[in-house]
Write a protein that holds these residues in place. Structure first.
Motif, PDB file in Angstrom:
ATOM      1  N   LYS A 203      37.969 -51.372  12.918  1.00 55.27           N
ATOM      2  CA  LYS A 203      37.658 -49.947  12.699  1.00 55.27           C
ATOM      3  C   LYS A 203      38.549 -48.823  13.192  1.00 55.27           C
ATOM      4  O   LYS A 203      38.733 -47.589  12.986  1.00 55.27           O
TER       5      LYS A 203
ATOM      6  N   SER B  41      40.192 -45.598  11.598  1.00 54.26           N
ATOM      7  CA  SER B  41      40.183 -44.436  12.227  1.00 54.26           C
ATOM      8  C   SER B  41      41.526 -43.810  12.411  1.00 54.26           C
ATOM      9  O   SER B  41      41.520 -42.517  11.989  1.00 54.26           O
TER      10      SER B  41
ATOM     11  N   ASN C 178      41.042 -39.698  12.445  1.00 51.38           N
ATOM     12  CA  ASN C 178      39.888 -39.330  13.285  1.00 51.38           C
ATOM     13  C   ASN C 178      39.837 -39.630  14.746  1.00 51.38           C
ATOM     14  O   ASN C 178      39.781 -40.734  15.230  1.00 51.38           O
TER      15      ASN C 178
ATOM     16  N   LYS D 146      38.331 -38.706  17.382  1.00 52.07           N
ATOM     17  CA  LYS D 146      37.256 -38.890  18.288  1.00 52.07           C
ATOM     18  C   LYS D 146      36.844 -40.146  18.013  1.00 52.07           C
ATOM     19  O   LYS D 146      36.484 -41.086  18.974  1.00 52.07           O
ATOM     20  N   GLU D 147      36.713 -40.817  16.831  1.00 53.98           N
ATOM     21  CA  GLU D 147      36.222 -42.288  16.440  1.00 53.98           C
ATOM     22  C   GLU D 147      37.408 -43.203  17.147  1.00 53.98           C
ATOM     23  O   GLU D 147      36.878 -44.411  17.619  1.00 53.98           O
TER      24      GLU D 147
ATOM     25  N   ARG E  25      36.950 -43.316  20.741  1.00 56.66           N
ATOM     26  CA  ARG E  25      35.345 -44.177  20.930  1.00 56.66           C
ATOM     27  C   ARG E  25      35.820 -45.681  20.976  1.00 56.66           C
ATOM     28  O   ARG E  25      35.509 -46.525  21.886  1.00 56.66           O
ATOM     29  N   LEU E  26      36.301 -46.015  19.898  1.00 54.02           N
ATOM     30  CA  LEU E  26      36.548 -47.551  19.813  1.00 54.02           C
ATOM     31  C   LEU E  26      37.616 -47.977  20.544  1.00 54.02           C
ATOM     32  O   LEU E  26      37.246 -49.206  21.033  1.00 54.02           O
TER      33      LEU E  26
END
Length: 64
Positions: free
Chosen positions: A40, A44, A49, A51-52, A55-56
């Protein structure tokens, strides 16, 4: 008829086998989760991305 005592060597072997099996399963589950998060993260990055991605990477840090 054979008697089995709770403290018999056979019981200890079964307990050790169970513990070992649990450890193997825990490691397999950890590796699976880690690989999925890394996939993931790669996605991203490809999608740009941020933001993603952030987060990940935090999620990956928590499980490592």
């Amino acid at each position: 008829m054979e008697k089995k005592l709770l403290n018999s060597p056979q019981h200890e072997v079964n307990a050790m086998d169970s513990l070992f099996a649990e450890m193997v399963l825990d490691k397999a589950l950890f590796d699976f989760r880690k690989e999925k998060i890394q996939q993931k993260i790669d996605q991203s990055l490809q999608n740009r991305n941020k933001k993603e991605f952030l987060r990940l990477t935090e999620e990956l840090k928590k499980i490592s």
